[in-house]
Design a protein around this motif. Structure first.
Motif, PDB file in Angstrom:
ATOM      1  N   PRO A   4      33.286  -9.275  46.876  1.00  0.00           N
ATOM      2  CA  PRO A   4      32.298  -8.757  47.825  1.00  0.00           C
ATOM      3  C   PRO A   4      31.792  -7.383  47.395  1.00  0.00           C
ATOM      4  O   PRO A   4      32.493  -6.629  46.743  1.00  0.00           O
ATOM      5  CB  PRO A   4      33.074  -8.650  49.141  1.00  0.00           C
ATOM      6  N   ILE A   5      30.561  -7.082  47.761  1.00  0.00           N
ATOM      7  CA  ILE A   5      30.042  -5.733  47.599  1.00  0.00           C
ATOM      8  C   ILE A   5      30.588  -4.866  48.744  1.00  0.00           C
ATOM      9  O   ILE A   5      31.172  -5.387  49.689  1.00  0.00           O
ATOM     10  CB  ILE A   5      28.496  -5.692  47.614  1.00  0.00           C
ATOM     11  N   THR A   6      30.413  -3.570  48.613  1.00  0.00           N
ATOM     12  CA  THR A   6      30.721  -2.669  49.721  1.00  0.00           C
ATOM     13  C   THR A   6      29.395  -2.178  50.299  1.00  0.00           C
ATOM     14  O   THR A   6      28.713  -1.356  49.684  1.00  0.00           O
ATOM     15  CB  THR A   6      31.554  -1.460  49.245  1.00  0.00           C
ATOM     16  N   PRO A   7      28.981  -2.694  51.456  1.00  0.00           N
ATOM     17  CA  PRO A   7      27.678  -2.318  52.030  1.00  0.00           C
ATOM     18  C   PRO A   7      27.733  -0.897  52.590  1.00  0.00           C
ATOM     19  O   PRO A   7      28.741  -0.487  53.160  1.00  0.00           O
ATOM     20  CB  PRO A   7      27.480  -3.324  53.167  1.00  0.00           C
ATOM     21  N   PHE A   8      26.641  -0.158  52.387  1.00  0.00           N
ATOM     22  CA  PHE A   8      26.526   1.183  52.971  1.00  0.00           C
ATOM     23  C   PHE A   8      25.425   1.203  54.013  1.00  0.00           C
ATOM     24  O   PHE A   8      24.512   0.376  53.992  1.00  0.00           O
ATOM     25  CB  PHE A   8      26.215   2.218  51.881  1.00  0.00           C
ATOM     26  N   LEU A  34      29.734  -5.885  55.839  1.00  0.00           N
ATOM     27  CA  LEU A  34      30.861  -6.319  55.014  1.00  0.00           C
ATOM     28  C   LEU A  34      31.480  -7.589  55.585  1.00  0.00           C
ATOM     29  O   LEU A  34      31.780  -8.543  54.859  1.00  0.00           O
ATOM     30  CB  LEU A  34      31.920  -5.199  54.933  1.00  0.00           C
ATOM     31  N   GLY A  35      31.620  -7.616  56.892  1.00  0.00           N
ATOM     32  CA  GLY A  35      32.172  -8.808  57.543  1.00  0.00           C
ATOM     33  C   GLY A  35      31.327 -10.044  57.273  1.00  0.00           C
ATOM     34  O   GLY A  35      31.839 -11.116  56.938  1.00  0.00           O
ATOM     35  N   GLU A  89      32.449 -13.500  55.276  1.00  0.00           N
ATOM     36  CA  GLU A  89      32.322 -14.848  55.863  1.00  0.00           C
ATOM     37  C   GLU A  89      31.490 -15.740  54.954  1.00  0.00           C
ATOM     38  O   GLU A  89      31.797 -16.918  54.745  1.00  0.00           O
ATOM     39  CB  GLU A  89      31.686 -14.770  57.258  1.00  0.00           C
ATOM     40  N   SER A  90      30.419 -15.173  54.402  1.00  0.00           N
ATOM     41  CA  SER A  90      29.549 -15.943  53.540  1.00  0.00           C
ATOM     42  C   SER A  90      30.309 -16.414  52.290  1.00  0.00           C
ATOM     43  O   SER A  90      30.199 -17.568  51.876  1.00  0.00           O
ATOM     44  CB  SER A  90      28.346 -15.076  53.153  1.00  0.00           C
ATOM     45  N   LEU A  91      31.080 -15.518  51.699  1.00  0.00           N
ATOM     46  CA  LEU A  91      31.836 -15.898  50.496  1.00  0.00           C
ATOM     47  C   LEU A  91      32.862 -16.992  50.809  1.00  0.00           C
ATOM     48  O   LEU A  91      33.104 -17.893  49.995  1.00  0.00           O
ATOM     49  CB  LEU A  91      32.528 -14.666  49.895  1.00  0.00           C
ATOM     50  N   LEU A  92      33.462 -16.910  51.985  1.00  0.00           N
ATOM     51  CA  LEU A  92      34.432 -17.940  52.363  1.00  0.00           C
ATOM     52  C   LEU A  92      33.739 -19.288  52.563  1.00  0.00           C
ATOM     53  O   LEU A  92      34.248 -20.334  52.151  1.00  0.00           O
ATOM     54  CB  LEU A  92      35.183 -17.508  53.631  1.00  0.00           C
ATOM     55  N   GLU A  93      32.548 -19.243  53.136  1.00  0.00           N
ATOM     56  CA  GLU A  93      31.783 -20.483  53.341  1.00  0.00           C
ATOM     57  C   GLU A  93      31.394 -21.148  52.019  1.00  0.00           C
ATOM     58  O   GLU A  93      31.204 -22.358  51.952  1.00  0.00           O
ATOM     59  CB  GLU A  93      30.497 -20.181  54.116  1.00  0.00           C
ATOM     60  N   THR A 134      39.196  -5.807  55.127  1.00  0.00           N
ATOM     61  CA  THR A 134      39.046  -7.090  54.446  1.00  0.00           C
ATOM     62  C   THR A 134      40.239  -8.008  54.689  1.00  0.00           C
ATOM     63  O   THR A 134      40.079  -9.205  54.967  1.00  0.00           O
ATOM     64  CB  THR A 134      38.853  -6.853  52.929  1.00  0.00           C
ATOM     65  N   VAL A 135      41.429  -7.431  54.585  1.00  0.00           N
ATOM     66  CA  VAL A 135      42.616  -8.253  54.813  1.00  0.00           C
ATOM     67  C   VAL A 135      42.588  -8.844  56.224  1.00  0.00           C
ATOM     68  O   VAL A 135      42.853 -10.037  56.416  1.00  0.00           O
ATOM     69  CB  VAL A 135      43.904  -7.417  54.610  1.00  0.00           C
ATOM     70  N   LYS A 136      42.222  -8.006  57.185  1.00  0.00           N
ATOM     71  CA  LYS A 136      42.199  -8.492  58.578  1.00  0.00           C
ATOM     72  C   LYS A 136      41.139  -9.569  58.777  1.00  0.00           C
ATOM     73  O   LYS A 136      41.361 -10.579  59.425  1.00  0.00           O
ATOM     74  CB  LYS A 136      41.907  -7.316  59.523  1.00  0.00           C
ATOM     75  N   LYS A 137      39.964  -9.313  58.194  1.00  0.00           N
ATOM     76  CA  LYS A 137      38.848 -10.244  58.382  1.00  0.00           C
ATOM     77  C   LYS A 137      39.131 -11.601  57.736  1.00  0.00           C
ATOM     78  O   LYS A 137      38.861 -12.655  58.313  1.00  0.00           O
ATOM     79  CB  LYS A 137      37.575  -9.623  57.769  1.00  0.00           C
ATOM     80  N   VAL A 138      39.662 -11.581  56.534  1.00  0.00           N
ATOM     81  CA  VAL A 138      39.951 -12.847  55.832  1.00  0.00           C
ATOM     82  C   VAL A 138      41.099 -13.558  56.553  1.00  0.00           C
ATOM     83  O   VAL A 138      41.115 -14.795  56.654  1.00  0.00           O
ATOM     84  CB  VAL A 138      40.294 -12.590  54.356  1.00  0.00           C
TER      85      VAL A 138
END
Lengths: 295, 295, 295, 295
Positions: free
Chosen positions: D10-14, D26-27, D31-35, D65-69
């Motif tokens: 993932p990128i780090t969005p600013f 970022l979230g 999600e998109s990468l997981l899809e 990231t850990v929490k979101k994944v």
């Protein structure tokens, strides 16, 4: 001409004093390569010490090879000359004695511009009517032909119909594939890239390896074509240490030393090339042992 | 032999059809280089298209040059052969016709080991009794001789008494100086490094530049020797754009094109080398203009 | 600001546990460099492990150094930051504490385009009013700034007034000289090129060598300026093995080990940098012995 | 841990002013990468601009990231720090917040010896109990770890259990395979080598491509695994121009620009990185068009 598979490179055997070509040994070499399933034979390549032969010797080898192979598979004669004139003359001679194609590497003392390289191939193409495989190998020739130039020559010079890529840079093959929209057949000339080049779409593998590894290179080719990637990987990693050794130490001297180890004395490579060391002979013996048994 | 200063490289002029050597033009070239203050003449170098000549042509140029120079300055004949046998024969011939030294570059299709390179120079040394300048120029020859090897050959091979270093890497000269404790004379063969090589202790500058720049290279050499660094810098930076152009576009074709611009037609370089483009001619004209006036 | 001569690079001494800066030792280092005839002092360069310091540490060293040198010679503070923001902040801080100039190297994880590099220097220039020395050292920074870009920035960005070139490629200096018509002062940052860079017109030599070699670098500079090329050569070749060792093994750890050998313990370089090996210590001892006596 | 397949970066969005991280964006990215079928998620890699974040920001991204994944796939946190101390601290933090593994690249200003590199990984391994993927990418880090070193660390440092190889040199993978007798899992980090690396036995492909190419990379992986080489070639050559563009122009800025073209504004890369040019935007639009439709 629809070439694919294993294009085998015979050595040029010399007599013990190094002064004459041993045609008897050359004949045995050619028969052996044909028995290993070679799909084409390419005399007078890098392996054949083309650059170290006199014009007379070069012609004798070309003529002898075409006759000996006798149409069982295509014969692709290697041309590595410094001047355009000598390259044109050798190409004409190759066609005259019955070669199916020529493989041309633009050896040069001075670097050549893309225009000079184009003109060089154009002059050769104008002189013959058989296919030309443009051969890129900057490590030996000192000249690097870009994928862009190779594809341009394929489109604009009638007899340039194939490429042999020996830089070992897989991205060159990718570019040839994309730039020619998959129409320019490319062959792999870097032994340690064989597995990946074939997976990336190379039409074949130009190699001296069958001289020492027997049918193993052909088996690798066949497993890739069959989509048996696991088997192909196994075969490739079995051959890789030997391929690395051959390339690292120098093809003609290693192949000649290996053939002697296998009981076939074909003399040494021509000076300034020397023999491999005793330590290297021990290593080589261990490396080729497995293939002899299996071959 | 105590060589120093400017060692000038004549071109090999061809007739208009490119097939024969124009000895008359060669004679004029040699006279011109002598007039510019050359401290030695080195025919059949890279500039002289040595690699593109037949054996017969090579010998005629060697013999002609020695006679024409006629002991006014030393003649150092260039040898660039693929096989040891051909190099030995040419070295013998050079000595026989009166060359003062030979400059030997181990051109090769296959890379050579240090042992093979050593044996190559040993074989040549054994065949002659005149000095050998070992010439390192991997950009043209494909073979890179380390300072360690060069110094080892200087110590162990009787006739190897000088080095020409053309990599353009000043650190090579530093190493030669340190490893030989200042005893192995080294010459600079990289035109764009001339100022620094001389400042680092090079015995001289091997160059084709006097063909187009007249006395300017000699003046640079003299100012460095006199410790006139500011003047040397001025001279060097004046010549640098032209030197960069000559090297970048290719020595034989630029020198030949330049001589034509100066009114002296010496033919073209031999194919596959082509002529310089029209745009390059315009650039070259502007570059050499100042030196013609000054020369 | 008219800078020339020897620009000396102090190390950043750490306490024995590596966690804190040893300002007492830093002070001694600065005094020693001034005694050796340094024409300027450049803290927080590569030698000063700038990249391994926290922002707080970096600021303390900058401030301490300016105060300690106390206008005896100019202080040029090194900046090597990944983000533009951090570089700008550090540059502002350096000016605020009294630095005479900043030396800026655009360290980066990702390669930067010429436009991005230009903007980076522009942003720093906009934030300060002291001169910027643009520092090119791709071996450490991963970014290579062409002579064309450096000269362009010199012409277009107000505070970019000097260049430090550390590629070791003398042709870069030639280009800077020609492209700027001699107006952009360039400094040599490659120790083993010191003699030639000065002969080619470099304004000075940026070096950590005075830490171990005392006045020797200054003497070399002076002899070149005096046109005493033979003496300069002698001095250079005396220093060269030590310079080669320092650069080859790694500047901060060698300088710190050498200072310890000379009786001045300044701690180790920060991890992951380790100490030099015992064998290297023996070599280093032999190398610096001669300079200690003379210094 | 038995990792294989597509490891997505993932990128780090600013936020628009570039000063803060946009966790909402970022979230959505995660999600998109997981899809798209990602087999693992690797935040804070090169793509995530890890090197340009403050310690605080880095930690927030790791934890978020850990929490979101949330254990849907493994999370491998990237660490690229100059000092050993900072790398150790970040590794400890990653483990503490629940990362499944860390991916460690030894970024450095000064080159590191093999011993220093070994100690660096040893220190990190000693501080944690989760697996370490040793990441070799000299183009960004300036440090090149040989296959010999990587295999040695695999054998001797407990938590070093995987390698990410990003040199683009397939021979490195061959060597890792042979030296470790097939036991050290290696992942491909060079996008334009994806087809061949997988064919040579890579366990997976570490890539930012799914951000723009959706499921296409996963499909390529699946076809290779199924031995469908022709299909794999077709998929690879379809993706290759886009992969070449992303890598050539620079991953973070191209991915961010591409996401904006796809309607998802994630800000720009952090300065000194700039935006892509208008011309590049046009090219990128054309390139990703086909994948959007298919995705």
């Amino acid at each position: 001409m629809n070439l694919s598979g294993i294009i085998s490179y015979p050595i040029t055997p010399f007599t013990q004093d190094g002064k004459n070509i041993d045609f008897n040994a050359l004949g045995l070499s050619l028969e052996s390569l044909l028995e290993q399933g070679s799909d084409a034979i390419a005399p007078l390549g890098s392996t054949g010490e083309s650059a170290y032969l006199s014009t007379k010797e070069w012609r004798e080898v070309a003529e002898y090879t075409v006759k000996k192979v006798n149409k069982r598979v295509p014969v692709i004669v290697g041309i590595s000359e410094l001047t355009t004139e000598a390259a044109v003359e050798n190409a004409r001679f190759a066609q005259q004695v019955g070669a199916d194609a020529v493989m041309v590497i633009p050896v040069s003392y001075w670097k050549l511009t893309e225009l000079e390289l184009f003109d060089y191939y154009q002059a050769i193409s104008d002189a013959i009517s058989i296919p030309i495989m443009a051969y890129n190998n900057p490590a030996t020739s000192g000249i690097d032909m870009s994928p862009e130039l190779l594809v341009k020559m394929f489109h604009q010079i009638p007899n340039v119909t194939m490429v042999k890529e020996s830089t070992g840079d897989i991205q060159r093959m990718h570019k040839i594939k994309l730039l020619s929209e998959g129409k320019l057949p490319f062959f792999n000339g870097c032994n340690t890239l064989a597995l990946e080049a074939l997976c990336a779409g190379a039409s074949g593998w130009c190699t001296a390896a069958p001289n020492l590894l027997g049918v193993a290179p052909k088996h690798l080719y066949e497993q890739v074509k069959a989509g048996e990637l696991n088997k192909a990987q196994t075969l490739f990693y079995q051959q890789l240490p030997t391929l690395t050794f051959i390339v690292g130490v120098g093809i003609p001297k290693v192949v000649k030393a290996g053939l002697k180890l296998l009981g076939r004395d074909v003399g040494l490579a021509r000076k300034p090339l020397g023999d491999i060391t005793e330590q290297q002979q021990t290593q080589l013996k261990a490396l080729i042992h497995q293939f002899v048994r299996g071959g």
